[in-house]
Design a protein around this motif. Structure first.
Motif, PDB file in Angstrom:
ATOM      1  N   PRO A   1       1.529   7.056   8.589  1.00 25.57           N
ATOM      2  CA  PRO A   1       1.707   5.466   8.594  1.00 25.57           C
ATOM      3  C   PRO A   1       2.190   4.858   7.720  1.00 25.57           C
ATOM      4  CG  PRO A   1      -0.380   6.665   9.704  1.00 25.57           C
ATOM      5  CD  PRO A   1       0.869   7.729   8.627  1.00 25.57           C
ATOM      6  N   TYR A   2       2.254   5.443   6.575  1.00 23.84           N
ATOM      7  CA  TYR A   2       2.685   4.975   5.641  1.00 23.84           C
ATOM      8  C   TYR A   2       4.439   4.791   5.842  1.00 23.84           C
ATOM      9  CZ  TYR A   2       5.364   4.160   1.210  1.00 23.84           C
ATOM     10  OH  TYR A   2       6.415   4.389   0.075  1.00 23.84           O
ATOM     11  N   SER A   3       4.690   5.320   5.990  1.00 21.50           N
ATOM     12  CA  SER A   3       6.273   5.717   6.240  1.00 21.50           C
ATOM     13  C   SER A   3       6.530   4.674   7.199  1.00 21.50           C
ATOM     14  CB  SER A   3       7.129   6.795   5.772  1.00 21.50           C
ATOM     15  OG  SER A   3       6.376   7.137   7.079  1.00 21.50           O
TER      16      SER A   3
ATOM     17  N   GLU B   1       1.127  -1.511   0.260  1.00 23.51           N
ATOM     18  CA  GLU B   1      -0.147   0.390  -0.236  1.00 23.51           C
ATOM     19  C   GLU B   1       0.740   1.195  -0.319  1.00 23.51           C
ATOM     20  OE1 GLU B   1      -3.620   0.159  -0.317  1.00 23.51           O
ATOM     21  OE2 GLU B   1      -3.645  -1.477   0.107  1.00 23.51           O
ATOM     22  N   SER B   2       0.570   1.901  -1.445  1.00 20.29           N
ATOM     23  CA  SER B   2       1.605   3.164  -1.374  1.00 20.29           C
ATOM     24  C   SER B   2       1.353   4.712  -0.890  1.00 20.29           C
ATOM     25  CB  SER B   2       2.290   2.954  -2.400  1.00 20.29           C
ATOM     26  OG  SER B   2       0.910   3.567  -3.361  1.00 20.29           O
ATOM     27  N   HIS B   3       0.130   5.264  -0.586  1.00 22.82           N
ATOM     28  CA  HIS B   3      -0.479   6.261  -0.776  1.00 22.82           C
ATOM     29  C   HIS B   3      -0.573   7.156   0.320  1.00 22.82           C
ATOM     30  CE1 HIS B   3      -2.156   9.872  -2.725  1.00 22.82           C
ATOM     31  NE2 HIS B   3      -3.111   9.899  -1.989  1.00 22.82           N
TER      32      HIS B   3
ATOM     33  N   ASP C   1      -3.840  21.286   4.165  1.00 25.79           N
ATOM     34  CA  ASP C   1      -1.934  21.012   4.072  1.00 25.79           C
ATOM     35  C   ASP C   1      -2.588  18.894   4.538  1.00 25.79           C
ATOM     36  OD1 ASP C   1       0.088  20.478   3.470  1.00 25.79           O
ATOM     37  OD2 ASP C   1       0.922  21.695   5.026  1.00 25.79           O
ATOM     38  N   ARG C   2      -2.015  18.221   4.087  1.00 29.95           N
ATOM     39  CA  ARG C   2      -1.680  16.808   4.544  1.00 29.95           C
ATOM     40  C   ARG C   2      -1.288  17.228   5.613  1.00 29.95           C
ATOM     41  NH1 ARG C   2       2.065  13.353   0.919  1.00 29.95           N
ATOM     42  NH2 ARG C   2       0.210  12.594  -0.257  1.00 29.95           N
ATOM     43  N   ALA C   3      -2.690  16.441   6.696  1.00 28.20           N
ATOM     44  CA  ALA C   3      -2.045  15.660   8.167  1.00 28.20           C
ATOM     45  C   ALA C   3      -0.261  15.253   8.053  1.00 28.20           C
ATOM     46  CB  ALA C   3      -2.607  15.345   8.702  1.00 28.20           C
ATOM     47  N   GLY C   4       0.866  16.651   8.925  1.00 24.94           N
ATOM     48  CA  GLY C   4       2.126  15.470   9.469  1.00 24.94           C
ATOM     49  C   GLY C   4       3.245  15.466   8.451  1.00 24.94           C
ATOM     50  N   HIS C   5       2.539  16.877   6.646  1.00 27.79           N
ATOM     51  CA  HIS C   5       3.089  16.242   5.314  1.00 27.79           C
ATOM     52  C   HIS C   5       4.318  16.639   5.780  1.00 27.79           C
ATOM     53  CE1 HIS C   5       2.863  18.647   0.897  1.00 27.79           C
ATOM     54  NE2 HIS C   5       3.294  17.276   1.854  1.00 27.79           N
ATOM     55  N   ASP C   6       5.328  15.944   5.464  1.00 33.11           N
ATOM     56  CA  ASP C   6       6.791  16.364   5.595  1.00 33.11           C
ATOM     57  C   ASP C   6       6.977  17.013   4.620  1.00 33.11           C
ATOM     58  OD1 ASP C   6       6.640  13.810   7.267  1.00 33.11           O
ATOM     59  OD2 ASP C   6       7.370  12.444   5.253  1.00 33.11           O
TER      60      ASP C   6
HETATM   61  C1  LIG Z   1      -2.338  14.101  -4.225  1.00 32.49           C
HETATM   62  C2  LIG Z   1      -1.384  15.627  -4.127  1.00 32.49           C
HETATM   63  C3  LIG Z   1      -0.634  15.413  -3.443  1.00 32.49           C
HETATM   64  N1  LIG Z   1      -0.242  17.155  -2.729  1.00 32.49           N
HETATM   65  C4  LIG Z   1       1.662  17.040  -2.694  1.00 32.49           C
HETATM   66  C5  LIG Z   1       1.889  16.282  -1.358  1.00 32.49           C
HETATM   67  C6  LIG Z   1       3.176  15.522  -1.377  1.00 32.49           C
HETATM   68  O1  LIG Z   1       4.027  16.383  -1.104  1.00 32.49           O
HETATM   69  C7  LIG Z   1       3.953  15.675  -3.246  1.00 32.49           C
HETATM   70  C8  LIG Z   1       3.628  14.729  -3.768  1.00 32.49           C
HETATM   71  O2  LIG Z   1       2.331  13.718  -3.762  1.00 32.49           O
HETATM   72  P1  LIG Z   1       2.161  12.073  -3.560  1.00 32.49           P
HETATM   73  O3  LIG Z   1       1.551  11.668  -2.830  1.00 32.49           O
HETATM   74  O4  LIG Z   1       1.858  12.322  -5.187  1.00 32.49           O
HETATM   75  O5  LIG Z   1       3.600  10.957  -2.925  1.00 32.49           O
HETATM   76  P2  LIG Z   1       4.614  11.465  -2.038  1.00 32.49           P
HETATM   77  O6  LIG Z   1       3.017  11.933  -0.467  1.00 32.49           O
HETATM   78  O7  LIG Z   1       5.660  12.228  -1.660  1.00 32.49           O
HETATM   79  O8  LIG Z   1       4.551   9.751  -1.091  1.00 32.49           O
HETATM   80  C9  LIG Z   1       5.072   9.080  -2.956  1.00 32.49           C
HETATM   81  O9  LIG Z   1       6.506   9.127  -3.107  1.00 32.49           O
HETATM   82  C10 LIG Z   1       7.199   7.741  -1.688  1.00 32.49           C
HETATM   83  C11 LIG Z   1       8.532   8.239  -2.416  1.00 32.49           C
HETATM   84  C12 LIG Z   1       6.580   6.480  -1.712  1.00 32.49           C
HETATM   85  O10 LIG Z   1       7.344   5.793  -1.237  1.00 32.49           O
HETATM   86  C13 LIG Z   1       5.236   6.941  -2.149  1.00 32.49           C
HETATM   87  O11 LIG Z   1       4.486   5.168  -1.960  1.00 32.49           O
HETATM   88  C14 LIG Z   1       4.383   7.753  -2.725  1.00 32.49           C
HETATM   89  O12 LIG Z   1       3.150   7.872  -3.071  1.00 32.49           O
HETATM   90  O13 LIG Z   1       2.329  16.255  -3.828  1.00 32.49           O
HETATM   91  C15 LIG Z   1      -0.497  17.967  -3.746  1.00 32.49           C
HETATM   92  O14 LIG Z   1       0.023  19.305  -3.102  1.00 32.49           O
HETATM   93  N2  LIG Z   1      -1.863  17.665  -3.723  1.00 32.49           N
HETATM   94  C16 LIG Z   1      -2.047  16.262  -4.471  1.00 32.49           C
HETATM   95  O15 LIG Z   1      -3.532  16.473  -5.078  1.00 32.49           O
END
Ligand SMILES: Cc1cn([C@H]2C[C@H](O)[C@@H](COP(=O)(O)OP(=O)(O)O[C@H]3O[C@H](C)C(=O)[C@H](O)[C@H]3O)O2)c(=O)[nH]c1=O
Length: 351
Positions: free
Chosen positions: A156-158, A84-86, A287-292
């Motif tokens: 939770p994913y990481s 699960e990756s999202h 913003d995403r909760a806990g957004h890195d």
């Molecule tokens: C879906 C979405 C995301 N975002 C932001 C959140 C992140 O800062 C960035 C990329 O988000 P995304 O969900 O595409 O990817 P990450 O959260 O960085 O994680 C991804 O890259 C790593 C390495 C993995 O290991 C994950 O499996 C993979 O999903 O855009 C937005 O601003 N708007 C949106 O609608």
């Protein structure tokens, strides 16, 4: 050699399966995939009748099934991508991530150990494909994740991926399992499920819908073309040292808003729209909760030791990706119907 590739119908997995099936006709490739919402056999249509390829539909959370599969198929190697990756989904349903990413990995490790340990592990390898998110979040500046950066998962994913990495290393230290690991940055490219930023933005721009940018769009990610990730996995699988970890990245950091601007401009140009048209769709949302804040990854180990490097620039890779989505409307329409609509409407409404 018989290799089980888990998650081979998913985004990254399908590119790895294709590379191994076509580049190594002497290998037997077994694609073990549960075909969840993110798995799609359309991703593999061009190689599905290759003589060295087979699909096994099954769930790695089912230990009895995994044990039976290993006992009957007797694989020599595992390349484990099923996950699960999202991140957003992990925030609303963390247990699904524990089940697949943690339990599923342990089931595979157990089955491989039971099969291989009595044989002395001769010629065997368990390769775990992971993420740079296990290292946590960086501030803006020169710091980068190296293979020695302490783990600090924050979603939770990481946390689930960090846990699975630890289990893989534990099987190496405790049971002498020959393992390899890699931790990669954000991938992009054809067949990417449109819940992730790049395909989601492409899909929404095509339909003239708002493009949601979390927070101020300042968060930084390193982006790697998925086919380059596949060649890195090939390099680690064949040339990487047992017990070692390799970081993989694109040397390609972008703030989300800058990336969306580039994507909007690329789509405007390719579809004959006036420059600036698509940028009007950008909508700042909660913003995403806990957004890195930032991921940045040092790939010098794999580059220096294994001779791997990315083959395309970001502009080339993004252009190929946009072309692919424009030419594959049916794929996109297919995956964005049904359950996706419900999920996405809930996500978007919540912001
Ligand atoms: C879906 C979405 C995301 N975002 C932001 C959140 C992140 O800062 C960035 C990329 O988000 P995304 O969900 O595409 O990817 P990450 O959260 O960085 O994680 C991804 O890259 C790593 C390495 C993995 O290991 C994950 O499996 C993979 O999903 O855009 C937005 O601003 N708007 C949106 O609608």
């Amino acid at each position: 050699m018989k290799i089980i590739i888990t998650g081979g119908a998913g985004f990254i997995g399908s590119h790895v399966v294709r590379l191994f099936v076509t580049k190594y006709p002497e290998y037997q490739i077994l694609n073990l995939d549960a075909l969840t919402y993110a798995g799609n056999l359309e991703n593999l249509r061009d190689i599905e009748s290759a003589p060295n390829y087979r699909l096994v539909k099954g769930d790695i959370t089912d230990q009895a099934f995994v044990d039976h599969l290993f006992a009957t198929e007797e694989p020599d190697a595992v390349i484990h991508l099923a996950a699960e990756s999202h991140v957003d989904r992990s925030i609303t349903d963390p247990l699904a991530f524990v089940k697949t990413n943690v339990l599923g990995t342990v089931h595979l490790l157990n089955a491989a150990k039971n099969l291989w340990k009595p044989l002395g592990y001769e010629g065997k390898v368990f390769y775990h494909v992971s993420t740079d998110e296990v290292y946590g979040s960086l501030d803006f500046g020169p710091d980068m994740f190296t293979e020695d950066t302490p783990y600090d998962p924050r979603s939770p994913y990481s946390a689930s991926k960090a846990s699975s990495d630890h289990f893989v290393r534990a099987w190496h230290h405790t049971y002498h399992m020959p393992v390899k690991l890699s931790n990669c940055s954000n991938n992009y490219g054809p067949n990417h499920f449109p819940e992730k930023l790049i395909p989601l933005a492409i899909h929404r721009i095509q339909h003239g819908q708002p493009v949601p940018v979390y927070g101020k769009g300042e968060n930084v990610r390193d982006w790697l073309f998925v086919k380059d990730h596949a060649t890195a996995i090939d390099a680690v699988f064949h040339k990487g040292k047992v017990g070692e970890t390799y970081n993989i990245g694109g040397v390609n950091e972008w703030a989300n808003l800058e990336l969306i601007h580039l994507l909007c401009d690329t789509l405007d140009e390719k579809t004959g729209k006036e420059k600036g048209t698509s940028r009007k769709l950008i909508t700042f949302v909660t913003d995403r909760a806990g957004h890195d804040l930032r991921y940045a990854i040092d790939s010098s180990k794999i580059m220096n030791e294994l001779g791997w490097k990315p083959s395309v620039t970001f502009e080339q890779g993004l252009s190929q990706t946009v072309d692919w989505y424009l030419e594959n409307q049916a794929w996109l329409n297919n995956v964005t119907s049904g359950a996706y609509q419900t999920y996405y409407q809930q996500q978007y409404a919540a912001r």
